[in-house]
Scaffold this motif. Sequence first.
Motif, short mmCIF file in Angstrom:
data_model
loop_
_atom_site.label_atom_id
_atom_site.label_comp_id
_atom_site.label_asym_id
_atom_site.label_seq_id
_atom_site.Cartn_x
_atom_site.Cartn_y
_atom_site.Cartn_z
N CYS A 191 59.65 52.69 24.73
CA CYS A 191 61.09 52.90 24.98
C CYS A 191 61.36 53.65 26.29
O CYS A 191 62.42 54.26 26.46
CB CYS A 191 61.73 53.66 23.82
N VAL A 192 60.43 53.61 27.22
CA VAL A 192 60.62 54.30 28.50
C VAL A 192 61.27 53.38 29.52
O VAL A 192 62.15 53.80 30.28
CB VAL A 192 59.27 54.83 29.03
N PHE A 193 60.87 52.11 29.55
CA PHE A 193 61.33 51.20 30.60
C PHE A 193 62.30 50.14 30.10
O PHE A 193 62.58 49.16 30.81
CB PHE A 193 60.12 50.50 31.24
N ASP A 194 62.83 50.29 28.91
CA ASP A 194 63.67 49.23 28.33
C ASP A 194 64.88 48.91 29.21
O ASP A 194 65.29 47.74 29.33
CB ASP A 194 64.15 49.64 26.94
N GLY A 195 65.51 49.90 29.81
CA GLY A 195 66.69 49.65 30.62
C GLY A 195 66.40 48.91 31.91
O GLY A 195 67.33 48.42 32.56
N SER A 196 65.14 48.82 32.30
CA SER A 196 64.77 48.14 33.55
C SER A 196 64.27 46.72 33.32
O SER A 196 63.92 46.03 34.28
CB SER A 196 63.68 48.94 34.27
N LEU A 197 64.24 46.27 32.09
CA LEU A 197 63.75 44.93 31.78
C LEU A 197 64.88 43.92 31.88
O LEU A 197 65.95 44.10 31.30
CB LEU A 197 63.15 44.90 30.37
N SER A 198 64.64 42.84 32.62
CA SER A 198 65.62 41.76 32.76
C SER A 198 65.21 40.59 31.88
O SER A 198 64.02 40.23 31.83
CB SER A 198 65.71 41.29 34.21
N PRO A 199 66.15 39.96 31.17
CA PRO A 199 65.82 38.82 30.31
C PRO A 199 65.19 37.68 31.10
O PRO A 199 65.60 37.38 32.23
CB PRO A 199 67.18 38.40 29.73
N GLY A 200 64.21 37.04 30.51
CA GLY A 200 63.57 35.90 31.14
C GLY A 200 62.49 36.25 32.13
O GLY A 200 61.87 35.34 32.71
N TYR B 233 43.23 66.23 35.59
CA TYR B 233 43.78 64.96 36.05
C TYR B 233 45.29 64.92 35.82
O TYR B 233 45.84 65.65 34.99
CB TYR B 233 43.13 63.79 35.32
N ARG B 234 45.95 64.00 36.54
CA ARG B 234 47.35 63.65 36.32
C ARG B 234 47.45 62.14 36.18
O ARG B 234 46.63 61.40 36.75
CB ARG B 234 48.24 64.13 37.48
N PHE B 235 48.51 61.69 35.47
CA PHE B 235 48.66 60.27 35.20
C PHE B 235 50.11 59.84 35.41
O PHE B 235 51.04 60.64 35.29
CB PHE B 235 48.23 59.95 33.76
N LYS B 236 50.28 58.54 35.72
CA LYS B 236 51.62 57.98 35.95
C LYS B 236 51.67 56.55 35.45
O LYS B 236 50.72 55.77 35.66
CB LYS B 236 51.97 58.00 37.44
N TYR B 237 52.78 56.18 34.78
CA TYR B 237 53.06 54.80 34.38
C TYR B 237 54.07 54.21 35.35
O TYR B 237 55.03 54.88 35.75
CB TYR B 237 53.64 54.74 32.97
N ILE B 238 53.87 52.92 35.71
CA ILE B 238 54.89 52.21 36.48
C ILE B 238 55.14 50.85 35.84
O ILE B 238 54.23 50.26 35.23
CB ILE B 238 54.50 52.04 37.97
N LEU B 239 56.36 50.37 35.96
CA LEU B 239 56.74 49.05 35.45
C LEU B 239 56.69 48.06 36.61
O LEU B 239 57.30 48.29 37.65
CB LEU B 239 58.14 49.08 34.85
N VAL B 240 55.98 46.95 36.43
CA VAL B 240 55.77 45.98 37.51
C VAL B 240 56.33 44.63 37.10
O VAL B 240 56.05 44.13 36.01
CB VAL B 240 54.27 45.86 37.85
N ASP B 241 57.13 44.04 37.99
CA ASP B 241 57.62 42.68 37.82
C ASP B 241 56.49 41.73 38.19
O ASP B 241 56.08 41.66 39.35
CB ASP B 241 58.85 42.46 38.71
N GLU B 242 55.99 40.99 37.22
CA GLU B 242 54.83 40.12 37.47
C GLU B 242 55.16 39.00 38.47
O GLU B 242 54.31 38.61 39.27
CB GLU B 242 54.34 39.50 36.16
N THR B 243 56.37 38.48 38.42
CA THR B 243 56.74 37.37 39.30
C THR B 243 56.80 37.82 40.75
O THR B 243 56.25 37.16 41.65
CB THR B 243 58.10 36.78 38.88
N LEU B 244 57.48 38.92 41.01
CA LEU B 244 57.64 39.42 42.37
C LEU B 244 56.49 40.31 42.80
O LEU B 244 56.27 40.52 44.01
CB LEU B 244 58.96 40.19 42.50
N GLY B 245 55.78 40.85 41.85
CA GLY B 245 54.66 41.73 42.18
C GLY B 245 55.09 43.06 42.77
O GLY B 245 54.37 43.63 43.59
#
Length: 269
Positions: A48-57, A163-175
Amino acid sequence: MWSCWLVPAFCWLVHLCVAQSLRPQIASPQLATNNPTFTTIALEKPFCVFDGSLSPGKSYEVYLYAMMDSMSMISSAVTDNSSKPLDSTFQEVNGGQLGPYKAAVLNVPDCASPPKLADIRNVKKASDVLKQYLFRVGDDVSCLYDPNFLGVCNPPLASDTTYRFKYILVDETLGIMKDETLWSDPIKTNSVKKSSTIDTWPGRRSGGMIVITSILSVLIFLLLAGLFASVFFAVMESEDSATTETRHISQTVQQVAPRPQASSDRADQ
């Protein structure tokens, strides 16, 4: 007309700010009892961290980056100038000393139907629930030495290291990166104690341990004493039997030996 656009835009900006204020979290002790270890750290996946950044399709992935802790955070960027994620490997950044490396590529966690934590009590479901909910950094012990390995390498971490860690959301189509979290708080792996630093003084041990040790020592002594006694008696019995047999043979020989004739008897003949 403008009001129709302002509300969605405002909601998107609010969610973006919220997502970027979140950090990867170390797994709860109830889910990962031995965490961190000497070479691994278990993290919660970004539900539930990146839900607002997800585009349908569109299809998305989540990249996990790791790096050794640095107060300056000079080399903490995980994208280039065009927002494309870096593909830095564990070897290229010397295990995270020179900058972040991509430790894992994950599916976007399904916020609508997350795993049921109550199922952890079920032995058959516990392993699957933990795999859905957690990710263990440093869990691949062979990828560094496998020449045929083509995936993202997640090798063991260094012991006694932060250590430190980070999550990122990546658009697979655009990379390109669509969203990201902040870097996590510093998380340190366990240190390996040297044998010279282990305290062996009995005064440091509990009373129960001393009692158990004393009982075991007495039992071992009795066992050894019994063993030596049985060996001693066995040897003595063998010697007695040998002596008795020798005497019997000697008496038998004496009884059957012919008596020599006297000289007077020979003369009469």
